[in-house]
Design an enzyme around this catalytic site. Structure first.
Site, PDB file in Angstrom:
ATOM      1  N   SER A 162       0.835  -1.202   0.000  1.00 23.42           N
ATOM      2  CA  SER A 162       0.000   0.000   0.000  1.00 23.42           C
ATOM      3  C   SER A 162       0.872   1.255   0.000  1.00 23.42           C
ATOM      4  O   SER A 162       1.919   1.291   0.672  1.00 23.42           O
ATOM      5  CB  SER A 162      -0.869  -0.008   1.260  1.00 23.42           C
ATOM      6  OG  SER A 162      -1.448   1.253   1.461  1.00 23.42           O
ATOM      7  N   TYR A 175      -2.531  -2.486  10.001  1.00 28.14           N
ATOM      8  CA  TYR A 175      -2.531  -2.840   8.576  1.00 28.14           C
ATOM      9  C   TYR A 175      -1.198  -2.507   7.910  1.00 28.14           C
ATOM     10  O   TYR A 175      -0.588  -3.343   7.245  1.00 28.14           O
ATOM     11  CB  TYR A 175      -3.679  -2.083   7.901  1.00 28.14           C
ATOM     12  CG  TYR A 175      -3.751  -2.232   6.403  1.00 28.14           C
ATOM     13  CD1 TYR A 175      -4.072  -3.447   5.818  1.00 28.14           C
ATOM     14  CD2 TYR A 175      -3.508  -1.136   5.571  1.00 28.14           C
ATOM     15  CE1 TYR A 175      -4.142  -3.580   4.432  1.00 28.14           C
ATOM     16  CE2 TYR A 175      -3.583  -1.259   4.194  1.00 28.14           C
ATOM     17  CZ  TYR A 175      -3.902  -2.474   3.627  1.00 28.14           C
ATOM     18  OH  TYR A 175      -3.971  -2.595   2.260  1.00 28.14           O
TER      19      TYR A 175
HETATM   20  P1  NDP Z   1     -11.251  -7.090  -1.324  1.00 23.74           P
HETATM   21  O1  NDP Z   1     -11.819  -7.078   0.038  1.00 23.74           O
HETATM   22  O2  NDP Z   1     -12.143  -6.786  -2.481  1.00 23.74           O
HETATM   23  O3  NDP Z   1     -10.522  -8.475  -1.603  1.00 23.74           O
HETATM   24  C1  NDP Z   1      -9.755  -9.110  -0.638  1.00 23.74           C
HETATM   25  C2  NDP Z   1      -9.481 -10.512  -1.144  1.00 23.74           C
HETATM   26  O4  NDP Z   1      -8.657 -11.179  -0.199  1.00 23.74           O
HETATM   27  C3  NDP Z   1     -10.756 -11.321  -1.305  1.00 23.74           C
HETATM   28  O5  NDP Z   1     -10.723 -12.018  -2.522  1.00 23.74           O
HETATM   29  C4  NDP Z   1     -10.706 -12.279  -0.135  1.00 23.74           C
HETATM   30  O6  NDP Z   1     -11.318 -13.489  -0.523  1.00 23.74           O
HETATM   31  C5  NDP Z   1      -9.208 -12.462   0.033  1.00 23.74           C
HETATM   32  N1  NDP Z   1      -8.842 -12.922   1.365  1.00 23.74           N
HETATM   33  C6  NDP Z   1      -8.993 -12.272   2.534  1.00 23.74           C
HETATM   34  N2  NDP Z   1      -8.572 -13.034   3.550  1.00 23.74           N
HETATM   35  C7  NDP Z   1      -8.117 -14.196   2.990  1.00 23.74           C
HETATM   36  C8  NDP Z   1      -7.565 -15.394   3.516  1.00 23.74           C
HETATM   37  N3  NDP Z   1      -7.375 -15.569   4.832  1.00 23.74           N
HETATM   38  N4  NDP Z   1      -7.214 -16.378   2.652  1.00 23.74           N
HETATM   39  C9  NDP Z   1      -7.409 -16.220   1.316  1.00 23.74           C
HETATM   40  N5  NDP Z   1      -7.942 -15.120   0.768  1.00 23.74           N
HETATM   41  C10 NDP Z   1      -8.288 -14.127   1.599  1.00 23.74           C
HETATM   42  O7  NDP Z   1     -10.031  -6.050  -1.253  1.00 23.74           O
HETATM   43  P2  NDP Z   1      -9.091  -5.432  -2.370  1.00 23.74           P
HETATM   44  O8  NDP Z   1      -9.299  -6.073  -3.670  1.00 23.74           O
HETATM   45  O9  NDP Z   1      -9.209  -3.979  -2.245  1.00 23.74           O
HETATM   46  O10 NDP Z   1      -7.661  -5.833  -1.770  1.00 23.74           O
HETATM   47  C11 NDP Z   1      -6.729  -6.616  -2.465  1.00 23.74           C
HETATM   48  C12 NDP Z   1      -5.345  -6.295  -1.924  1.00 23.74           C
HETATM   49  O11 NDP Z   1      -5.005  -4.949  -2.257  1.00 23.74           O
HETATM   50  C13 NDP Z   1      -5.214  -6.391  -0.411  1.00 23.74           C
HETATM   51  O12 NDP Z   1      -3.981  -6.976  -0.081  1.00 23.74           O
HETATM   52  C14 NDP Z   1      -5.248  -4.947   0.047  1.00 23.74           C
HETATM   53  O13 NDP Z   1      -4.580  -4.786   1.268  1.00 23.74           O
HETATM   54  C15 NDP Z   1      -4.522  -4.297  -1.106  1.00 23.74           C
HETATM   55  N6  NDP Z   1      -4.769  -2.876  -1.246  1.00 23.74           N
HETATM   56  C16 NDP Z   1      -6.041  -2.413  -1.466  1.00 23.74           C
HETATM   57  C17 NDP Z   1      -6.270  -1.067  -1.638  1.00 23.74           C
HETATM   58  C18 NDP Z   1      -7.641  -0.497  -1.859  1.00 23.74           C
HETATM   59  O14 NDP Z   1      -7.784   0.732  -1.808  1.00 23.74           O
HETATM   60  N7  NDP Z   1      -8.656  -1.303  -2.155  1.00 23.74           N
HETATM   61  C19 NDP Z   1      -5.154  -0.096  -1.589  1.00 23.74           C
HETATM   62  C20 NDP Z   1      -3.859  -0.678  -1.323  1.00 23.74           C
HETATM   63  C21 NDP Z   1      -3.683  -2.025  -1.180  1.00 23.74           C
HETATM   64  P3  NDP Z   1     -12.211 -14.429   0.433  1.00 23.74           P
HETATM   65  O15 NDP Z   1     -12.969 -13.545   1.361  1.00 23.74           O
HETATM   66  O16 NDP Z   1     -13.083 -15.184  -0.541  1.00 23.74           O
HETATM   67  O17 NDP Z   1     -11.224 -15.305   1.103  1.00 23.74           O
END
Ligand code: NDP
Length: 328
Positions: A162, A175
């Site tokens: 991030s 985080y």
């Molecule tokens: P979402 O909440 O849309 O997606 C998060 C994903 O992570 C889901 O597919 C979820 O799938 C999966 N996930 C969460 N916990 C687990 C676990 N224990 N095992 C396997 N899968 C897991 O968030 P984003 O798409 O926004 O985030 C994606 C990445 O980008 C993250 O790492 C986030 O920190 C990073 N990020 C996001 C930003 C933003 O503004 N959105 C900015 C900077 C970084 P499921 O629940 O099906 O397991």
């Protein structure tokens, strides 16, 4: 335009397209059931890769896999919790048994918590939960795939970090510390793996419109689309730079180097101006322990932010636009 310059242009575009081509590459993407991971899976498959999607929610994964197949791509879904060693072992064993090898890994699965540290003194689990997914989950995935990458003398790992790590955004200690840990892990491992041709890209992602930020909206800041984030991931996979940053993050990093005291004061002013959400204060009932919100820059509330702070923020944003995002 002359014929030869048109041919040059075509040649350049063809070379550029070829560089972005991922045909036949085996790419694992964690957190592919939603948001950035979902869009990345679609984009990576569109570039010709065989995509292995991972997430806990099997039904959502199946929808994305079907979407990729309907568009003519190749994808396979594996239900997996990256915080669970057995779950990761089982999924990786199955992928390697069914498909032989993995070329690239996108550590995208993530969890965000927004809460001031003084409200977290009895909430050690906030810190443990973010580390479990964002750091240990990504390290577990990397360790599981590293042996066959070293053996094949090829591997590329993209970590979705991030820009907040560079900004040090207040209220995201749990985080951002987990993302910062992953940044350092990648840096050290990349140095060790140099001669094995196993490389890393850290993407300091800005705010992206995904379910993760839904509870807080765009907070008046500019946001990127999941498709933009996916294109950035495709660039990371095909060009394999060490880092991809955006201007705000770069500027914040410069600030830490040349004027750390000023940067801290500015961030503290933002912190004072904007409170915790009701959920972070424990005032709302639905799942008070986590707030799945991600911000890169501090929130702005036009009516409550004092003019002096607003002016500072505007100046910072203008200066940030002068600084290019870095791509090494
Ligand atoms: P979402 O909440 O849309 O997606 C998060 C994903 O992570 C889901 O597919 C979820 O799938 C999966 N996930 C969460 N916990 C687990 C676990 N224990 N095992 C396997 N899968 C897991 O968030 P984003 O798409 O926004 O985030 C994606 C990445 O980008 C993250 O790492 C986030 O920190 C990073 N990020 C996001 C930003 C933003 O503004 N959105 C900015 C900077 C970084 P499921 O629940 O099906 O397991």
């Amino acid at each position: 335009m002359t014929d030869s310059s048109a041919a040059d242009d075509n040649g350049y575009l063809a070379r550029r397209r070829a560089r972005r081509d991922l045909t036949g590459k085996h790419v694992v993407i964690t957190g592919a059931s939603s948001g950035i991971g979902r869009s990345a899976a679609l984009a990576v498959a569109e570039k010709g890769a065989v995509v292995f999607l991972m997430a806990r929610r099997g039904e959502e994964l199946a929808v994305v896999v079907d979407e990729i197949k309907a568009a003519g791509g190749e994808a396979h879904g594996y239900q997996c919790d990256v915080t669970d060693a057995d779950s990761v072992d089982a999924a990786i064993t199955l992928i390697l048994a069914e498909h032989g090898h993995v070329d690239m890994l996108v550590n995208n699965a993530g969890r965000s918590i927004r809460r001031a540290v003084h409200r977290s003194t009895d909430r050690m689990h906030d810190f443990e939960r973010t580390m479990a997914v964002n750091y240990f989950g990504a390290v577990r995935m990397t360790l599981a795939l590293l042996p066959q990458m070293r053996e094949r003398k090829f591997g590329h790992i993209v970590n979705i970090s991030s820009a907040g790590v560079q900004v040090a955004t207040p209220r995201f200690a749990a985080y951002l510390a987990s993302k910062a840990a992953l940044d350092k892990f990648a840096e050290v491992t990349a140095a060790e793996m140099f001669s094995d041709n196993v490389t890393f890209t850290t993407i300091h992602m800005p705010l992206v419109r995904t379910p993760m930020i839904t509870p807080s909206g765009d907070q008046g800041t500019s946001t990127q689309s999941p498709e933009w984030a996916a294109a950035t991931i495709v660039r990371a996979l095909s060009e394999r730079p060490r880092r991809i940053d955006v201007p705000l993050g770069t500027l914040a990093e410069y600030g830490s180097l040349v004027a750390p005291a000023i940067k801290e004061r500015v961030l503290h002013r933002y912190y004072r101006a904007i409170g915790d959400s009701p959920a972070a204060k424990g005032e709302t009932v639905p799942e008070p322990e986590t707030v799945d919100v991600e911000v890169v820059v501090p929130q702005r509330h036009r009516r409550t932010v004092p003019p002096a702070i607003r002016v500072t923020g505007t100046a910072l944003r203008r200066a940030a636009r002068l600084v290019p995002g870095t791509h090494w």
